[in-house]
Structure formats: C-alpha cells, structure tokens
Design a protein around this motif. Sequence first.
Motif, PDB file in Angstrom:
ATOM      1  N   GLY A 133       0.783  -1.230   0.000  1.00  0.00           N
ATOM      2  CA  GLY A 133       0.000   0.000   0.000  1.00  0.00           C
ATOM      3  C   GLY A 133       0.811   1.274   0.000  1.00  0.00           C
ATOM      4  N   THR A 134       2.062   1.217   0.488  1.00  0.00           N
ATOM      5  CA  THR A 134       2.894   2.422   0.466  1.00  0.00           C
ATOM      6  C   THR A 134       3.316   2.793  -0.952  1.00  0.00           C
ATOM      7  OG1 THR A 134       4.932   1.130   0.787  1.00  0.00           O
ATOM      8  CG2 THR A 134       3.823   1.948   2.775  1.00  0.00           C
ATOM      9  N   GLY A 135       3.120   1.879  -1.889  1.00  0.00           N
ATOM     10  CA  GLY A 135       3.609   2.070  -3.250  1.00  0.00           C
ATOM     11  C   GLY A 135       3.128   3.338  -3.905  1.00  0.00           C
ATOM     12  N   PHE A 147       0.163  10.235   3.930  1.00  0.00           N
ATOM     13  CA  PHE A 147      -0.420  10.093   5.261  1.00  0.00           C
ATOM     14  C   PHE A 147      -1.321  11.279   5.619  1.00  0.00           C
ATOM     15  CE2 PHE A 147       3.027   6.984   6.764  1.00  0.00           C
ATOM     16  CZ  PHE A 147       2.163   5.902   6.630  1.00  0.00           C
ATOM     17  N   LYS A 148      -0.926  12.477   5.209  1.00  0.00           N
ATOM     18  CA  LYS A 148      -1.768  13.657   5.474  1.00  0.00           C
ATOM     19  C   LYS A 148      -3.111  13.523   4.765  1.00  0.00           C
ATOM     20  CE  LYS A 148       2.012  16.947   6.225  1.00  0.00           C
ATOM     21  NZ  LYS A 148       2.775  18.098   5.655  1.00  0.00           N
ATOM     22  N   GLY A 158     -10.431   6.356  13.794  1.00  0.00           N
ATOM     23  CA  GLY A 158     -10.235   5.433  12.682  1.00  0.00           C
ATOM     24  C   GLY A 158      -8.825   4.862  12.617  1.00  0.00           C
ATOM     25  N   GLN A 159      -8.649   3.954  11.656  1.00  0.00           N
ATOM     26  CA  GLN A 159      -7.366   3.276  11.482  1.00  0.00           C
ATOM     27  C   GLN A 159      -7.024   3.150  10.004  1.00  0.00           C
ATOM     28  OE1 GLN A 159      -7.530  -0.874  12.691  1.00  0.00           O
ATOM     29  NE2 GLN A 159      -9.531  -1.194  11.745  1.00  0.00           N
ATOM     30  N   ILE A 160      -5.735   3.228   9.708  1.00  0.00           N
ATOM     31  CA  ILE A 160      -5.213   2.944   8.378  1.00  0.00           C
ATOM     32  C   ILE A 160      -4.492   1.607   8.469  1.00  0.00           C
ATOM     33  CG2 ILE A 160      -3.644   3.705   6.552  1.00  0.00           C
ATOM     34  CD1 ILE A 160      -3.914   6.572   7.881  1.00  0.00           C
ATOM     35  N   ILE A 217       7.898   8.666   9.955  1.00  0.00           N
ATOM     36  CA  ILE A 217       7.193   9.627   9.108  1.00  0.00           C
ATOM     37  C   ILE A 217       5.759   9.821   9.587  1.00  0.00           C
ATOM     38  CG2 ILE A 217       6.289   9.972   6.765  1.00  0.00           C
ATOM     39  CD1 ILE A 217       8.908   8.711   5.737  1.00  0.00           C
ATOM     40  N   ALA A 218       5.106   8.746   9.987  1.00  0.00           N
ATOM     41  CA  ALA A 218       3.740   8.862  10.523  1.00  0.00           C
ATOM     42  C   ALA A 218       3.733   9.761  11.766  1.00  0.00           C
ATOM     43  CB  ALA A 218       3.188   7.483  10.850  1.00  0.00           C
ATOM     44  N   GLU A 219       4.696   9.549  12.657  1.00  0.00           N
ATOM     45  CA  GLU A 219       4.779  10.342  13.886  1.00  0.00           C
ATOM     46  C   GLU A 219       4.998  11.825  13.572  1.00  0.00           C
ATOM     47  OE1 GLU A 219       4.327   9.447  16.979  1.00  0.00           O
ATOM     48  OE2 GLU A 219       4.409   7.252  16.925  1.00  0.00           O
ATOM     49  N   SER A 220       5.704  12.120  12.479  1.00  0.00           N
ATOM     50  CA  SER A 220       6.038  13.507  12.138  1.00  0.00           C
ATOM     51  C   SER A 220       4.806  14.330  11.781  1.00  0.00           C
ATOM     52  CB  SER A 220       7.041  13.547  10.982  1.00  0.00           C
ATOM     53  OG  SER A 220       6.422  13.186   9.747  1.00  0.00           O
TER      54      SER A 220
END
Length: 242
Positions: A133-135, A147-148, A158-160, A217-220
């Motif tokens: 999925g990151t592709g 992510f934004k 919610g969740q990804i 990156i998610a945390e950022s």
Amino acid sequence: MVNTILSKEKDPMGAAILDYQSTGKADTLRILSSMFEEDEMPVSHLFRNLREMPLLERKALELSCGKILDVGAGAGCHALVLQKQNKDVTAIDISPLSCEAMLKRGVSNVQCVNLFDKGFKGSYDTIVLLMNGTGIAGKICNLPQLFKRLKELLAPDGQILIDSSDLKYIYENEDGSFDIDLNANYYGEVDYQMVYKDIEGEPFDWLYVDFPLLSTIAESIGLHAQLIAEGEHYDYLARVIN
C-alpha cells in the motif's frame, strides 16, 4: 503524486483485469523496471479469494471495521471479501477498466477516483491499502503527503491498515552485511512500467518502505504506527492511527 485518472489506452493492468473478468483468461502482464529483470504478474492472482490470500491480507481484512475505504482496489478481491462479510466498503481506483471489472464482479460501491482528488470526501473508520500500500507514494519524500491525505479521510477513532516490504534483503551479503549506498536515493524507491498486449503504460515510481521509517514519518504528522504482523518475505502489516 498527480491527481489523475488513467486513460484506457494507457492502462495495461486494467485491460488485463477486464479481460480476465470477461473471459476467464488473460495474456501476459509484463512488468519492466530499470532496476530488475523483466517479470510477469499472474492476472489470476488479482482475483484471489480469501483462502488464497497471504496472512497479512487476511489479517487486515479481519481487522477492518466500520465504514471502510479500499484504496487502489484493482480487481476488487479485498472489497468482495469485506462485502461478503456484510461490511460497509467503498472501493476506489484510478483505472476505469478495473472499476468496470469490479462492478461486473458484484462490488456494490465502486468509484473511479484518485485518492488525492480534493473533491473526494468522506470519513472512514478503516482505510485499507494492500498489495504494498505504500507504493502509491512513489518516493519517500511523498509519504508524508500520503499520510496527510489519509488523515483527512479518517474518522476520529479510525485506522489505516497498510502493508509494505523492506527491500534491504536485496542488498544483503552472505556475511549478513548490506551494500547500501547511503548517499543514493532511498533503497525502497523503485520504477516500474507495465505492458499488456500492445498497451504500454506510463513508467511510474513505486515505494517500499521499512517499518521504522514508516513509523517515524507517521509520527512527524501526528499519527502513530503499530506493527501488526510480519510476513515471510520481509513484508509487514501496519496500523496507523491518530
């Protein structure tokens, strides 16, 4: 990451999916890359049922709940499983041919739309991005933007659910060391081009990312990543939450 919809003349995977849906067979779907030898994707793999799916995909579908968005749904195999489990799922893809195939397969809610189209709105309890999925980020510098955008579509609790692979193993030596040029581009950035019959797709960038970097990156941007499960081929499933 451009807000585009594929044209039928430049959509080899969509053409292969629609052929397989219509006739039960498809020609070779070729995968080209400047980094690897030519490969093939078995089109039947895109039509797999729940029993044929790898553990990480089955786990992601099991965890999916509430109002669900399936991003890059392709032939709709994940959406169909969720639908059969009486879950509320919307499948989106940038391929009109794939969307046509999904409708023919019986996926109830299909939209041919780009995830980054600001006209596409919603509030989803689960956003699923599977088969690496990151592709769709293409390059590591675009992962924060992905992510934004997902955060904009995410319900408050919610969740990804997103999977990827750490390509570091490609550069591993027999002694366990790694030949990775730290001054080059991130080693998980790959380029691909797909060809089906006489249909040549445009070359595109595709991103594989290791979990520690994905988490950082998610945390950022104010999200938190959890490692849910790991596969047998350096792949993993992550849950990303607010």
